[in-house]
Design an enzyme around this catalytic site. Structure first.
Site, mmCIF file in Angstrom:
data_model
loop_
_atom_site.group_PDB
_atom_site.id
_atom_site.type_symbol
_atom_site.label_atom_id
_atom_site.label_comp_id
_atom_site.label_asym_id
_atom_site.label_seq_id
_atom_site.Cartn_x
_atom_site.Cartn_y
_atom_site.Cartn_z
ATOM 1 N N SER A 183 0.794 -1.225 0.000
ATOM 2 C CA SER A 183 0.000 0.000 0.000
ATOM 3 C C SER A 183 0.829 1.279 0.000
ATOM 4 O O SER A 183 0.316 2.346 -0.324
ATOM 5 C CB SER A 183 -0.948 0.008 1.194
ATOM 6 N N HIS A 211 -5.582 -3.489 -2.383
ATOM 7 C CA HIS A 211 -5.208 -2.594 -3.497
ATOM 8 C C HIS A 211 -5.142 -3.322 -4.837
ATOM 9 O O HIS A 211 -4.676 -2.740 -5.815
ATOM 10 C CB HIS A 211 -3.855 -1.939 -3.207
ATOM 11 N N LYS A 242 -11.890 0.720 -1.480
ATOM 12 C CA LYS A 242 -11.011 1.220 -2.552
ATOM 13 C C LYS A 242 -11.751 1.075 -3.892
ATOM 14 O O LYS A 242 -12.646 1.862 -4.150
ATOM 15 C CB LYS A 242 -9.670 0.516 -2.463
HETATM 16 C C1 LIG Z 1 -3.369 -3.400 2.386
HETATM 17 C C2 LIG Z 1 -4.581 -3.015 3.175
HETATM 18 N N1 LIG Z 1 -5.241 -3.953 3.880
HETATM 19 C C3 LIG Z 1 -6.324 -3.661 4.612
HETATM 20 C C4 LIG Z 1 -6.825 -2.371 4.658
HETATM 21 C C5 LIG Z 1 -8.017 -2.078 5.511
HETATM 22 O O1 LIG Z 1 -9.153 -1.868 4.719
HETATM 23 P P1 LIG Z 1 -10.373 -0.973 5.224
HETATM 24 O O2 LIG Z 1 -10.125 0.423 4.751
HETATM 25 O O3 LIG Z 1 -11.555 -1.582 4.545
HETATM 26 O O4 LIG Z 1 -10.456 -1.088 6.691
HETATM 27 C C6 LIG Z 1 -6.199 -1.369 3.931
HETATM 28 C C7 LIG Z 1 -6.732 0.008 3.958
HETATM 29 O O5 LIG Z 1 -6.094 0.970 4.220
HETATM 30 C C8 LIG Z 1 -5.033 -1.681 3.175
HETATM 31 O O6 LIG Z 1 -4.371 -0.739 2.515
#
Ligand SMILES: Cc1ncc(COP(=O)(O)O)c(C=O)c1O
Length: 396
Positions: A183, A211, A242
């Site tokens: 990310s 992502h 996203k």
């Molecule tokens: C790689 C990754 N996993 C999990 C999440 C968590 O997702 P959510 O925004 O639905 O809580 C994010 C969000 O920032 C992320 O970037």
């Protein structure tokens, strides 16, 4: 010292505020679009959003959310386990399972809770969870919450992963959890090598496709599909926040895993289910992603154009290879000042600073969507050239 003294003495953020450079909790008065209006009226080009498909204000998605709210109300007032499962939760789970090519799927209230609730439920005493050092915080927290042992390997370093796996007793159960697309760095997990090592050392693999959904894979169905490795990946998590333009998360896997999690995942059982509007919006976004592959093509066209242009300009884009492009700009003050100057010039980006990065290697994290036009991107490049030279990050 009292427990709250750390709060009362906390002034890190205030110091940055005093300098007029505080980049967090900025208020936006408009919908999340390619251009947004900041509180106060300034219009800026959004290069900090994860709405890769650009669907957060799509008329069909909005209409679906409104219809679900009118028919089913604003909230479920309970967890999936008890009174909070609606027909649309189950229907979305069935559609996501089909999209991901798995037997079953389980919808959670956020992606964070999906990772937290899945990993902590699965890794028991004397079992091992092994993660990449740059995995998302929710994986880290899920692993810390689990009763098993937690080991991390250096980012995308397969030799280190193998060393870590070798050090675990061959009899112990092992679970490798990895971001499909990282990310902050914007690179892709080395899934073929990870799956080979998993096979060699008897581990199961879970991929976090927060992502990658919409972005990677022939239908936007994620990293395992991108590498044709669906049969080697036991579980994939995704988020609605996203590409799916909503709020919520899901885990796609075999039916027995989903059945176990439905009865053992505390983040699912003890937290309210996602609202009808969230579920209906994610579902409609999924339909659009399936119907309009040209969105993914445009996203990649934009990504290639910007990656090449940034590199030509002299920016260090590190290992980026996806719509997330980090520009390595130096120390924290450079990152904050650059963020501020970019906003003054009409661009919204997110700075990434310690502890998320080493102190001298802060990032300006830029991300692209399918709805950015070539004019938007050329405007951005002009601004990045001007501000980069001004800050001494690139040469003139
Ligand atoms: C790689 C990754 N996993 C999990 C999440 C968590 O997702 P959510 O925004 O639905 O809580 C994010 C969000 O920032 C992320 O970037």
């Amino acid at each position: 010292m009292g427990i709250l003294d750390k709060c009362r003495n906390y002034d890190d953020a205030e110091e940055v505020r005093q300098l007029g450079l505080y980049p967090y909790f900025r208020e936006i008065d408009s919908e999340q679009d390619t251009w947004v209006t900041l509180h106060g009226g300034k219009r800026v080009l959004m290069l900090g959003s994860n709405s890769y498909m650009g669907l957060t204000n799509h008329p069909r998605v909005i209409k679906a959310a409104i219809k679900a709210t009118e028919e089913l109300g604003t909230g479920c007032a309970g967890s999936r386990f008890l009174n909070g499962t609606l027909k649309i939760h189950r229907e979305l789970e069935e559609e996501l399972a089909e999209f991901m090519g798995t037997e079953a799927c389980l919808v959670y209230s956020t992606g964070f809770q999906t990772n937290l609730g899945t990993i902590s439920a699965l890794v028991g005493r004397r079992e091992y969870v092994v993660t990449d050092k740059f995995d998302h915080a929710s994986i880290y927290d899920g692993a810390r919450l689990a009763f098993g042992e937690y080991i991390r390997y250096e980012h995308n370093d397969m030799a280190d992963l193998e060393r870590k796996l070798q050090n675990i007793s061959p009899e112990a159960n092992k679970f490798i959890v990895v971001d499909g697309v990282f990310s902050m760095e914007g690179d892709i997990a080395k899934l073929p090598e990870i799956c080979d090592l998993a096979e060699k050392y008897g581990a199961e693999v879970m991929v976090d496709d927060a992502h990658a959904i919409g972005v990677l894979g022939p239908n936007g169905n994620g990293t395992a599909a991108h590498f044709s490795l669906q049969s080697k990946v036991a579980m994939t998590m995704g988020t609605f926040s996203k590409s799916l333009a909503s709020l919520g998360g899901f885990l796609a896997s075999e039916a027995s895993v989903i059945e176990f999690l439905k009865h053992n995942s505390r983040a699912l059982i003890f937290s309210a289910s996602p609202s009808p509007a969230n579920v209906a919006a994610a579902r409609e976004a999924l339909h659009i992603i399936e119907e309009e592959p040209e969105r993914r093509e445009k996203l990649w066209e934009n990504t290639r154009y910007m990656l090449d242009s940034f590199k030509e300009m002299g920016y260090n884009t590190g290992v980026a290879e996806t719509p997330i492009v980090p520009l390595h700009v130096g120390d924290m003050m450079t990152a904050f000042t650059m963020c501020h100057r970019l906003e003054e010039e009409g661009i919204f980006i997110n700075p990434v600073v310690p502890p998320a990065t080493p102190p001298g290697d802060c990032l300006i994290r830029v991300s692209f969507t399918a709805t950015h036009t070539r004019d938007d991107l050329d405007f951005a490049l002009d601004v990045f050239r001007k501000v980069g030279i001004e800050m001494g990050v690139i040469d003139s």
